[in-house]
Design a protein around this motif. Structure first.
Motif, mmCIF file in Angstrom:
data_model
loop_
_atom_site.group_PDB
_atom_site.id
_atom_site.type_symbol
_atom_site.label_atom_id
_atom_site.label_comp_id
_atom_site.label_asym_id
_atom_site.label_seq_id
_atom_site.Cartn_x
_atom_site.Cartn_y
_atom_site.Cartn_z
ATOM 1 N N SER A 1 45.797 49.250 35.807
ATOM 2 C CA SER A 1 46.760 48.440 36.339
ATOM 3 C C SER A 1 46.439 47.570 37.460
ATOM 4 O O SER A 1 45.317 48.009 37.883
ATOM 5 C CB SER A 1 47.993 49.448 36.528
ATOM 6 N N PRO A 2 47.384 46.953 38.355
ATOM 7 C CA PRO A 2 46.878 46.164 39.320
ATOM 8 C C PRO A 2 46.140 47.466 40.381
ATOM 9 O O PRO A 2 45.479 47.168 41.478
ATOM 10 C CB PRO A 2 48.133 45.530 40.040
ATOM 11 N N TYR B 1 41.352 43.021 44.695
ATOM 12 C CA TYR B 1 40.269 44.009 44.714
ATOM 13 C C TYR B 1 39.679 44.046 46.215
ATOM 14 O O TYR B 1 39.317 44.790 46.775
ATOM 15 C CB TYR B 1 39.234 43.941 44.079
ATOM 16 N N LEU C 1 42.785 38.291 41.271
ATOM 17 C CA LEU C 1 42.183 39.577 41.089
ATOM 18 C C LEU C 1 41.292 39.800 42.163
ATOM 19 O O LEU C 1 40.958 40.808 42.691
ATOM 20 C CB LEU C 1 41.532 39.664 39.760
ATOM 21 N N LEU D 1 42.765 48.359 40.870
ATOM 22 C CA LEU D 1 41.852 47.481 41.604
ATOM 23 C C LEU D 1 41.911 47.861 43.160
ATOM 24 O O LEU D 1 41.100 48.070 43.856
ATOM 25 C CB LEU D 1 42.193 46.110 41.661
ATOM 26 N N ASN E 1 44.102 33.140 38.306
ATOM 27 C CA ASN E 1 44.012 34.617 37.842
ATOM 28 C C ASN E 1 42.769 35.090 38.888
ATOM 29 O O ASN E 1 42.734 36.329 39.193
ATOM 30 C CB ASN E 1 43.984 34.834 36.283
ATOM 31 N N LEU F 1 35.466 42.374 34.276
ATOM 32 C CA LEU F 1 36.944 42.069 34.263
ATOM 33 C C LEU F 1 37.288 40.683 34.723
ATOM 34 O O LEU F 1 37.935 39.766 33.911
ATOM 35 C CB LEU F 1 37.826 43.227 35.065
ATOM 36 N N ILE G 1 46.020 41.689 33.779
ATOM 37 C CA ILE G 1 45.016 42.649 33.862
ATOM 38 C C ILE G 1 44.953 43.214 32.626
ATOM 39 O O ILE G 1 43.873 43.757 31.988
ATOM 40 C CB ILE G 1 45.286 43.672 35.073
ATOM 41 N N LYS G 2 45.998 43.941 32.078
ATOM 42 C CA LYS G 2 45.734 44.397 30.537
ATOM 43 C C LYS G 2 45.172 43.884 29.465
ATOM 44 O O LYS G 2 44.240 44.237 28.663
ATOM 45 C CB LYS G 2 47.274 45.083 30.086
#
Length: 298
Positions: A242-243, A143, A139, A246, A135, A121, A228-229
């Protein structure tokens, strides 16, 4: 007093006395507004202090034909809270929701991603653009620190304590916690800060906000969902993520690698250990292995 007046008073109570977040208050309010729309559609003119058990039951019955049991349970819970408030403030003597039981929904296990899926991802992010560097940093932070999306978009530069290896998070109910942050996550945040953020024309009031859009404003929760989608579609990931996925993955991977539940609870900012316990149900094979490895009577 009309419904709107009671609803506004209730919102103030939730915000000031219960310390709930804006998003939670909006969800509570939506349930009441749905009841108001039902009354309007059926031409029932009644105030919240006069509404009867029968009318509320009719509303719940109509809702049960439109939404799934989980959504129905949430609506019932929201309305019970509202009418409990009216009783507490002596507007009513009883709660018309008292005898209405929520449907059994069972425990919904959260979706998770494997480490490989998360790597794929993040690898799909186009780093040729400024937004790509941002981004990737976002992410990695979601995570790497197990944050809620609301915690990510409100994260401040002054909340970063990289030398100590922690970031300060303001969670639900404005409760603060310190979450460990790894060196790799720190690295991606610093790349974004020094290579991208420093060149933005930052809007007044957002000088301390870490993650910004190209106009220098704070990002919205919806924007993080979209990012994310889109990445999931790009790599052909056939999961509804979805967020929060993570965040769930963060906790699951910690558990699988031997972290104790209490530590995970503290990092996630869960008030109760029972909320964290849902992650125990994700990998029973891991728990079986722990038992055989560590229990004296294995």
């Amino acid at each position: 007093m009309k419904w709107n007046t009671y609803i506004k008073d209730y919102q103030s109570y939730l915000r000031i006395e219960r310390g709930l977040s804006k998003n939670t208050i909006e969800n509570y309010s939506f349930d009441i507004e749905r009841l108001c729309l039902f009354l309007e559609a059926n031409r029932i003119e009644v105030s919240p202090i006069k509404i009867s058990d029968e009318t509320v039951q009719e509303f719940i019955y109509s809702v049960s034909k439109e939404v799934n049991p989980r959504s129905q349970a949430r609506i019932i819970s929201g309305l019970k809270s509202f009418f409990n408030y009216l009783v507490f403030e002596d507007y009513r003597n009883d709660n018309p929701m008292e005898l209405i039981e929520a449907p059994k929904t069972g425990r919904k296990l959260p979706d998770t991603l494997s480490v490989e899926e998360i790597d794929n991802l993040i690898a799909a992010i186009d780093l040729s653009s400024n937004e790509g560097e941002r981004n990737k940093a976002m992410l990695e932070t979601l995570y790497g620190c197990g944050l809620r999306v609301s915690e990510l978009v409100s994260l401040k530069i002054s909340d970063l304590f990289f030398e100590e290896g922690f970031i300060k998070i303001t969670g639900k109910g404005n409760k603060e916690r310190f979450v460990p942050i790894g060196h790799s996550t720190q690295k991606y945040i610093e790349i974004y800060q020094k290579g991208v953020r420093v060149h933005l024309k930052i809007k007044k009031g957002h000088e301390d906000t870490l993650f910004l859009n190209r106009r220098g404003n704070q990002l919205t929760r919806a924007m993080i969902f979209t990012i994310i989608k889109d990445l999931a579609v790009k790599i052909g990931l056939n999961k509804n993520i979805s967020p929060h996925t993570l965040r769930h993955s963060f906790a699951t991977h910690l558990l699988e690698n031997g972290a104790d539940l209490r530590s995970i609870q503290l990092m996630l900012g869960h008030e109760s250990i029972t909320t964290t316990e849902i992650y125990v149900h994700l990998d029973r094979s891991f728990l079986k292995e722990v038992m055989h490895t560590f229990h004296p009577r294995r």
